[in-house]
Design an enzyme around this catalytic site. Structure first.
Site, mmCIF file in Angstrom:
data_model
loop_
_atom_site.group_PDB
_atom_site.id
_atom_site.type_symbol
_atom_site.label_atom_id
_atom_site.label_comp_id
_atom_site.label_asym_id
_atom_site.label_seq_id
_atom_site.Cartn_x
_atom_site.Cartn_y
_atom_site.Cartn_z
ATOM 1 N N GLU A 1 4.642 -11.027 15.251
ATOM 2 C CA GLU A 1 4.119 -11.582 16.501
ATOM 3 C C GLU A 1 4.571 -13.043 16.653
ATOM 4 O O GLU A 1 5.013 -13.475 17.708
ATOM 5 C CB GLU A 1 2.596 -11.472 16.481
ATOM 6 N N ARG B 1 0.818 -1.226 0.000
ATOM 7 C CA ARG B 1 0.000 0.000 0.000
ATOM 8 C C ARG B 1 0.843 1.263 0.000
ATOM 9 O O ARG B 1 0.396 2.322 -0.453
ATOM 10 C CB ARG B 1 -0.982 -0.028 1.175
HETATM 11 P P1 AMP Z 1 3.939 -3.059 11.582
HETATM 12 O O1 AMP Z 1 5.183 -3.662 10.968
HETATM 13 O O2 AMP Z 1 3.455 -3.791 12.791
HETATM 14 O O3 AMP Z 1 4.072 -1.565 11.804
HETATM 15 O O4 AMP Z 1 2.791 -3.281 10.516
HETATM 16 C C1 AMP Z 1 2.694 -2.427 9.443
HETATM 17 C C2 AMP Z 1 2.124 -3.068 8.205
HETATM 18 O O5 AMP Z 1 1.008 -3.934 8.490
HETATM 19 C C3 AMP Z 1 1.634 -1.985 7.281
HETATM 20 O O6 AMP Z 1 2.105 -2.275 5.988
HETATM 21 C C4 AMP Z 1 0.136 -2.031 7.373
HETATM 22 O O7 AMP Z 1 -0.407 -1.908 6.096
HETATM 23 C C5 AMP Z 1 -0.212 -3.383 7.996
HETATM 24 N N1 AMP Z 1 -1.120 -3.284 9.174
HETATM 25 C C6 AMP Z 1 -0.808 -3.590 10.467
HETATM 26 N N2 AMP Z 1 -1.845 -3.392 11.291
HETATM 27 C C7 AMP Z 1 -2.851 -2.931 10.530
HETATM 28 C C8 AMP Z 1 -4.220 -2.507 10.798
HETATM 29 N N3 AMP Z 1 -4.748 -2.525 12.025
HETATM 30 N N4 AMP Z 1 -4.942 -2.062 9.752
HETATM 31 C C9 AMP Z 1 -4.421 -2.023 8.506
HETATM 32 N N5 AMP Z 1 -3.170 -2.401 8.192
HETATM 33 C C10 AMP Z 1 -2.394 -2.864 9.173
#
Ligand code: AMP
Length: 180
Positions: free
Chosen positions: A104, A67
């Site tokens: 996780e 995205r």
């Molecule tokens: P992180 O590495 O945990 O910061 O996760 C980020 C990635 O996961 C991004 O590319 C987001 O598009 C996706 N993502 C994680 N949590 C969500 C959420 N609650 N809603 C939408 N996309 C999420």
């Protein structure tokens, strides 16, 4: 540095849909497809990002799979800059370097082409749709540095600030919207 005004914030926020329990129970997924199909919201967002970053002396925009490609490519075009994709492992065809990060359960990897930034000491803006734990974006920030460029700022359309993801970064972090 330009922050978004309340009126524009509301237009963008209202265009994003919350989906409960996706992809698993307990997660509220921020569905940006409803924003992508809303020209007024997209124009409001992209006008804001263009105004904020036009004087940053950037050389490239780097977007995170998948995205981040959408917002990154539009912004790169508006600012007349090159766009560089940071992809999940195994998708880029030329020589790459990779960076692992924790999930996780288990781990994942992102990659970048080693010759992504032709300009020496390039000034790069990293962009993705959302920061949750910050793991994906932190690994991406590391990749930009590993290939010899400077990550000037990490930009997200939305931040889940209760997860404190932004504490991981050495570059400044800017989030258009925050969910507490
Ligand atoms: P992180 O590495 O945990 O910061 O996760 C980020 C990635 O996961 C991004 O590319 C987001 O598009 C996706 N993502 C994680 N949590 C969500 C959420 N609650 N809603 C939408 N996309 C999420």
């Amino acid at each position: 540095m330009l922050e978004i005004n309340d009126e524009d914030k509301k237009i963008i926020l209202e265009s994003i849909r919350d989906i409960s329990d996706f992809p698993k129970e307990g997660i509220i997924f921020k569905d940006i497809t409803t924003m992508l199909s809303n020209p007024k919201a997209m124009d409001t967002l992209m006008n804001h990002l263009e105004n904020r970053y036009k004087d940053y002396n950037l050389d490239y925009i780097a977007g995170i799979d998948a995205r981040g490609f959408i917002f990154g490519a539009i912004l790169a075009d508006r600012l007349n800059l090159g766009f560089v994709p940071i992809r999940k492992k195994g998708k880029l065809p030329y020589k790459t370097i990779s960076q692992e990060y924790s999930l996780e359960y288990g781990s994942d990897e992102v990659e970048i082409h080693i010759d992504s930034f032709k300009k020496e000491d390039a000034r790069v803006l990293l962009i993705d749709d959302l920061i949750a734990t910050g793991g994906t974006a932190k690994a991406s920030e590391d990749l930009i540095k590993k290939v010899g460029a400077n990550c000037v700022e990490c930009c997200f359309i939305m931040e889940l600030s209760f997860l404190n993801g932004k504490d991981k970064f050495s570059s400044p972090v800017y989030s258009v919207l925050e969910e507490n």
